[in-house]
Design an enzyme around this catalytic site. Structure first.
Site: not given
Ligand code: GLU
Length: 489
Positions: A255-256
């Protein structure tokens, strides 16, 4: 494979093309190429709130950048189009009509509030939380009358009473079983007449004659629903292949938090498409268990679903960076110039006219750079001294190198021998500078580091003699003289 392979990559344009999606695209592409099949791009833009044209364009750009050419899809078209779900609503209505004629669907008038009450009651008893089939019991005439009266309704799939558990053989995961009590009379068409996600995907895959559905395993729970829809439509099932997740180095879903997640973000960080393609292909597939560097062509010739791992893959940016460096070093000089130039242009160091005017100079420069970088965004920093005469000598380099005993003598002597050269190429520069440590009775390191700092502004640079040759005589001599003011004898 005897049948004519047709596979699709079906991104929802609710964001840019991320690493996981790109890997799915690559596997579909490679599978199609391996079997001489057809690779289709279908844009699943049915979520009006989250789908944007900007995202669609970004996905198309990223596909092109990766070299994922598709045989049917947006722009290129094809006989199974259109390739945007929002333009395919007529085929969903048609499929619904077919199901009505076959008695495989029924209208359901239960309101969301009623459904909520039923669900809660079922849950509190620990029972089946799917639809309790109230409206399935309505007589056709009653259903018809309520529709005619304008009562809001959805259309549900009439799953055969005795359907039982759903088993399918996944090309990656092997046999997958969903127990009978997870089978629900799912909604196909909403009260506003729009197709639900699973209905649209299945109708599309069936009408586009998709033979293999290769996608992320976040869709695994949709598969039994889609299988029921295929059965109701009387269509044969494709082969399903669910790809395991990609995790960050901490073992959590990518994820980010782990850094850049979109393909274009990696492009902007200076990764080159061949390396990204190669690295993503390795996240869950291997050529032979050892080979890490392989071309697009090798991938296309060898990709097979039975070598796709069931285990989650770990995305390791350091490994990607290493691989990127390998690819950069392998690029031929001319190709490398074309890759490097945009990065230099962005920094205002050169422009197209400059490159055209001295292409040979750039081709000599390219291999010197490729030894020093792992990412394209490092290029400008490494070669700035060749373009920008306002070099500033880093403070620590000045102190550690130019203030060292012998530095000034080295610079003077270097200026002297270089000024005598008629041919100013790397070989003659090297030949004349190599005489200096002996004649000055200084260590080679003292001499060459002083020259390096004076000429490039830094203690780390591309190879010295080649750099000096590229810089040219006049500019080299100016820099040696300028640096003398801060050097110690
Ligand atoms: N549109 C879905 C997604 O972006 C993919 C659907 C599928 O591959 O079946 O996750």
């Amino acid at each position: 494979m005897s049948e004519n392979v047709r596979v699709r990559f079906a991104p929802s344009p609710t964001g840019h093309l991320h690493i996981g999606g790109a890997r799915t695209a690559i596997y579909n592409w490679a599978f199609a190429r391996r079997h001489g099949g057809t690779f289709i791009l279908r844009i699943e833009d049915t979520d009006p709130e989250r789908s944007t044209e900007e995202n669609t364009q970004a996905i198309l750009r990223a596909m092109e950048w990766l070299g994922m050419d598709y045989d049917e899809g947006p722009i290129v078209g094809g006989q199974y189009g259109p390739y945007f779900q929002t333009q395919r609503t007529a085929s969903y209505s048609e499929a619904l009509e077919e199901l009505k004629r076959a008695g495989a669907t029924y209208p359901c008038f239960c309101t969301p509030a009623e459904l909520e009450v039923k669900r809660n009651a079922a849950r509190s008893k620990g029972g089946f939380a799917g639809y309790d089939r109230t409206c399935r019991a309505l007589s056709p005439s009653e259903a018809k009358a309520r529709i005619a009266a304008g009562e809001p309704h959805v259309w549900r799939l009439k799953v055969p009473e005795d359907r039982g558990e759903i088993v399918f053989s996944d090309a990656v995961r092997g046999d997958v079983t969903f127990p009978a009590d997870t089978v629900d009379d799912l909604v196909l068409v909403r009260t506003d007449g729009s197709a639900t996600y699973n209905f649209a995907v299945t109708v599309d895959d069936a009408t586009m004659a998709i033979t293999h559905v290769i996608r992320g395993d976040d869709h695994l729970s949709n598969t039994p629903k889609q299988i029921l829809i295929y059965e109701a439509l009387g269509k044969s099932l494709p082969t399903f292949a669910h790809l395991s997740m990609i995790l960050g180095s901490d073992g959590k879903r990518l994820s980010k938090r782990h850094g850049a997640t979109s393909v274009e973000a990696y492009r902007d960080l200076g990764y080159i498409p061949e390396a990204v393609l190669n690295y993503l292909a390795l996240l869950g597939w291997s050529l032979d268990g050892e080979t890490t560097v392989f071309s697009r062509e090798t991938l296309a010739e060898n990709f097979a679903l039975d070598r796709v791992s069931r285990n989650a893959a770990i995305f390791d940016e350091e490994k990607l960076e290493w691989l990127n460096g390998v690819y950069i070093r392998e690029l031929p000089a001319s190709g490398l110039v074309d890759r490097i130039v945009p990065w230099l242009e962005a920094e205002g160091l050169t422009d197209a006219a400059d490159v055209a005017a001295r292409r040979a100079w750039f081709e000599e420069l390219a291999p010197l750079v490729s030894e020093r970088i792992k990412r394209m965004d490092e290029v400008a920093g490494v070669v700035r001294f060749l373009f920008d005469d306002a070099i500033s000598i880093a403070e620590d380099a000045r102190e550690k190198v130019l203030m060292k005993e012998g530095a000034a003598r080295s610079l003077e002597a270097a200026a002297d021998v270089l000024s005598r050269l008629d041919v100013f190429d790397a070989a003659s520069v090297e030949e004349s500078l190599r005489t200096l440590p002996g004649s000055l009775e200084l260590k080679p390191k003292v001499v060459f580091q002083a020259v390096r700092v004076a000429v490039t502004g830094s203690t780390v640079s591309p190879p010295l003699f080649e750099s000096i040759a590229l810089l040219g005589k006049e500019r080299t001599l100016t820099r040696l003289h300028d640096a003398l003011t801060s050097a110690t004898h």
